[in-house]
Write a protein that holds these residues in place. Structure first.
Motif, PDB file in Angstrom:
ATOM      1  N   ALA A   2       0.835  -1.192   0.000  1.00  0.00           N
ATOM      2  CA  ALA A   2       0.000   0.000   0.000  1.00  0.00           C
ATOM      3  C   ALA A   2       0.872   1.244   0.000  1.00  0.00           C
ATOM      4  O   ALA A   2       1.965   1.265   0.572  1.00  0.00           O
ATOM      5  CB  ALA A   2      -0.902  -0.005   1.227  1.00  0.00           C
ATOM      6  N   LEU A   3       0.378   2.292  -0.634  1.00  0.00           N
ATOM      7  CA  LEU A   3       1.094   3.558  -0.651  1.00  0.00           C
ATOM      8  C   LEU A   3       1.039   4.214   0.727  1.00  0.00           C
ATOM      9  O   LEU A   3      -0.004   4.216   1.389  1.00  0.00           O
ATOM     10  CB  LEU A   3       0.471   4.494  -1.680  1.00  0.00           C
ATOM     11  CG  LEU A   3       0.588   4.072  -3.146  1.00  0.00           C
ATOM     12  CD1 LEU A   3      -0.226   5.006  -4.026  1.00  0.00           C
ATOM     13  CD2 LEU A   3       2.042   4.049  -3.596  1.00  0.00           C
ATOM     14  N   PHE A 197       4.658   7.467  -4.091  1.00  0.00           N
ATOM     15  CA  PHE A 197       4.310   8.016  -5.403  1.00  0.00           C
ATOM     16  C   PHE A 197       4.792   9.455  -5.483  1.00  0.00           C
ATOM     17  O   PHE A 197       4.887  10.161  -4.488  1.00  0.00           O
ATOM     18  CB  PHE A 197       2.805   7.935  -5.666  1.00  0.00           C
ATOM     19  CG  PHE A 197       1.944   8.826  -4.805  1.00  0.00           C
ATOM     20  CD1 PHE A 197       1.442  10.023  -5.293  1.00  0.00           C
ATOM     21  CD2 PHE A 197       1.630   8.456  -3.500  1.00  0.00           C
ATOM     22  CE1 PHE A 197       0.645  10.841  -4.501  1.00  0.00           C
ATOM     23  CE2 PHE A 197       0.824   9.261  -2.700  1.00  0.00           C
ATOM     24  CZ  PHE A 197       0.332  10.462  -3.207  1.00  0.00           C
ATOM     25  N   MET A 198       5.124   9.853  -6.711  1.00  0.00           N
ATOM     26  CA  MET A 198       5.611  11.206  -6.986  1.00  0.00           C
ATOM     27  C   MET A 198       4.553  11.958  -7.773  1.00  0.00           C
ATOM     28  O   MET A 198       4.004  11.427  -8.741  1.00  0.00           O
ATOM     29  CB  MET A 198       6.912  11.128  -7.802  1.00  0.00           C
ATOM     30  CG  MET A 198       7.457  12.477  -8.260  1.00  0.00           C
ATOM     31  SD  MET A 198       8.228  13.386  -6.895  1.00  0.00           S
ATOM     32  CE  MET A 198       8.104  15.083  -7.503  1.00  0.00           C
ATOM     33  N   VAL A 199       4.280  13.193  -7.374  1.00  0.00           N
ATOM     34  CA  VAL A 199       3.362  14.059  -8.112  1.00  0.00           C
ATOM     35  C   VAL A 199       4.172  15.206  -8.706  1.00  0.00           C
ATOM     36  O   VAL A 199       4.877  15.926  -7.978  1.00  0.00           O
ATOM     37  CB  VAL A 199       2.256  14.627  -7.208  1.00  0.00           C
ATOM     38  CG1 VAL A 199       1.295  15.485  -8.033  1.00  0.00           C
ATOM     39  CG2 VAL A 199       1.503  13.504  -6.503  1.00  0.00           C
ATOM     40  N   LEU A 215       9.132   4.124  -8.385  1.00  0.00           N
ATOM     41  CA  LEU A 215       8.007   4.842  -7.793  1.00  0.00           C
ATOM     42  C   LEU A 215       6.838   4.898  -8.765  1.00  0.00           C
ATOM     43  O   LEU A 215       7.021   4.793  -9.982  1.00  0.00           O
ATOM     44  CB  LEU A 215       8.416   6.283  -7.460  1.00  0.00           C
ATOM     45  CG  LEU A 215       9.516   6.494  -6.437  1.00  0.00           C
ATOM     46  CD1 LEU A 215      10.109   7.882  -6.595  1.00  0.00           C
ATOM     47  CD2 LEU A 215       8.966   6.328  -5.041  1.00  0.00           C
ATOM     48  N   SER A 216       5.644   5.109  -8.254  1.00  0.00           N
ATOM     49  CA  SER A 216       4.531   5.507  -9.106  1.00  0.00           C
ATOM     50  C   SER A 216       4.703   6.984  -9.436  1.00  0.00           C
ATOM     51  O   SER A 216       5.196   7.760  -8.605  1.00  0.00           O
ATOM     52  CB  SER A 216       3.194   5.295  -8.388  1.00  0.00           C
ATOM     53  OG  SER A 216       2.979   3.926  -8.110  1.00  0.00           O
ATOM     54  N   ASP A 234       8.525   6.633 -21.857  1.00  0.00           N
ATOM     55  CA  ASP A 234       8.215   5.205 -21.850  1.00  0.00           C
ATOM     56  C   ASP A 234       9.031   4.555 -20.729  1.00  0.00           C
ATOM     57  O   ASP A 234      10.262   4.616 -20.762  1.00  0.00           O
ATOM     58  CB  ASP A 234       8.578   4.575 -23.201  1.00  0.00           C
ATOM     59  CG  ASP A 234       8.181   3.114 -23.291  1.00  0.00           C
ATOM     60  OD1 ASP A 234       7.278   2.696 -22.525  1.00  0.00           O
ATOM     61  OD2 ASP A 234       8.761   2.393 -24.122  1.00  0.00           O
ATOM     62  N   PRO A 235       8.365   3.986 -19.712  1.00  0.00           N
ATOM     63  CA  PRO A 235       6.928   3.798 -19.581  1.00  0.00           C
ATOM     64  C   PRO A 235       6.192   5.101 -19.326  1.00  0.00           C
ATOM     65  O   PRO A 235       6.806   6.076 -18.876  1.00  0.00           O
ATOM     66  CB  PRO A 235       6.806   2.858 -18.373  1.00  0.00           C
ATOM     67  CG  PRO A 235       8.016   3.166 -17.554  1.00  0.00           C
ATOM     68  CD  PRO A 235       9.104   3.432 -18.544  1.00  0.00           C
ATOM     69  N   PRO A 236       4.892   5.131 -19.581  1.00  0.00           N
ATOM     70  CA  PRO A 236       4.115   6.350 -19.378  1.00  0.00           C
ATOM     71  C   PRO A 236       3.838   6.580 -17.900  1.00  0.00           C
ATOM     72  O   PRO A 236       4.078   5.696 -17.059  1.00  0.00           O
ATOM     73  CB  PRO A 236       2.812   6.040 -20.139  1.00  0.00           C
ATOM     74  CG  PRO A 236       2.672   4.555 -20.032  1.00  0.00           C
ATOM     75  CD  PRO A 236       4.086   4.018 -20.118  1.00  0.00           C
ATOM     76  N   PRO A 237       3.317   7.769 -17.542  1.00  0.00           N
ATOM     77  CA  PRO A 237       2.955   8.013 -16.142  1.00  0.00           C
ATOM     78  C   PRO A 237       1.979   6.973 -15.618  1.00  0.00           C
ATOM     79  O   PRO A 237       1.173   6.421 -16.373  1.00  0.00           O
ATOM     80  CB  PRO A 237       2.311   9.401 -16.188  1.00  0.00           C
ATOM     81  CG  PRO A 237       2.862  10.041 -17.425  1.00  0.00           C
ATOM     82  CD  PRO A 237       3.060   8.936 -18.403  1.00  0.00           C
TER      83      PRO A 237
END
Length: 254
Positions: A2-3, A197-199, A215-216, A234-237
């Motif tokens: 889980a994140l 995850f990174m925003v 990371l996501s 590539d890979p995409p977000p």
């Protein structure tokens, strides 16, 4: 897994210029209330670490010093570890982050977003250091950023590229997308990559860098984002959403 850790870019995600983006401050609070650890990873190099912290607090974000990761602090660690003597090509406001470093070691040119201080004389002095054998430390390698007037402005990357072209010295990039930069944030929270995850609004440095270390990566359509950016890596977000509030919705499962 889980994140449980959110890594957030600042410029273009949390704020533009000196103003928070709509819903951004509340979105950070939602993450904290949901039990997420939060770290802020910025490639901003016109302000020292303490000034960025102060700006965030004025905006209503209570951010601890060890929750904010800046390239200047990463550079200071590298300079100390290698015994470098820095030649600074940075904005004058940033110099305080390099106070007290020893002189006399191998030279290292440190390049940040110097803005109007990227003069010919300053660039040429840095080039001559590199030509004499100095290392090249790039605080960031971003192409552009969303400026306070709403338009894109040149970031440090084009100037790093010019010095690399002229000298033949390849830069060591210390901010995003450096895996070490992301790794330091993960280590500070005791998290594995698949728990975080990174925003970000920069598809190359924020999202591409995050994905490269496991990371996501959640790309927001604010800041420097342009339609179609998500198709350039590539890979995409992992996800593409409207803004930070929508990214938090994604992390919390809708």
């Amino acid at each position: 897994m889980a994140l449980r850790l959110a890594l957030l870019d600042l410029g273009g995600v949390v704020y533009v210029g000196d103003s928070p983006l709509p819903g951004a401050v509340a979105a950070v609070r939602r993450l904290r209330d949901a039990g997420f650890a939060v770290r802020f990873l910025t490639n901003t190099t016109r302000k020292p670490h303490a000034a960025v912290l102060a700006d965030l607090r004025v905006m209503g974000l209570n951010v601890a010093a060890d929750e904010l990761f800046t390239p200047s602090l990463a550079a200071r660690q590298v300079i100390t570890a290698h015994g470098y003597s820095p030649h600074l090509l940075v904005h004058p406001a940033l110099r305080v982050d390099f106070d007290g470093l020893p002189e006399g070691g191998r030279r290292a040119v440190v390049v940040g977003d110097a803005g109007e201080y990227f003069t010919y004389d300053a660039m040429n002095a840095a080039f001559r250091e590199l030509d004499d054998g100095a290392a090249l430390l790039a605080l960031a390698n971003n192409r552009s950023f969303r400026d306070a007037d709403g338009a894109l402005s040149l970031d440090a990357g084009p100037y790093v590229a010019a010095l690399t072209f002229a000298s033949g010295v390849e830069p060591v990039v210390l901010g995003k997308p450096s895996g070490d930069f992301f790794g330091a944030a993960l280590d500070s929270a005791g998290c594995a990559a698949d728990e975080a995850f990174m925003v970000g609004d920069d598809v190359e440095n924020d999202i591409g860098g995050a994905l490269a270390v496991g990371l996501s990566g959640v790309l927001v359509r604010t800041g420097k984002y342009r339609p179609g950016d998500e198709g350039t890596i590539d890979p995409p977000p992992t996800a593409v959403v409207d803004d930070l509030a929508a990214a938090v919705n994604w992390a919390l499962g809708g």
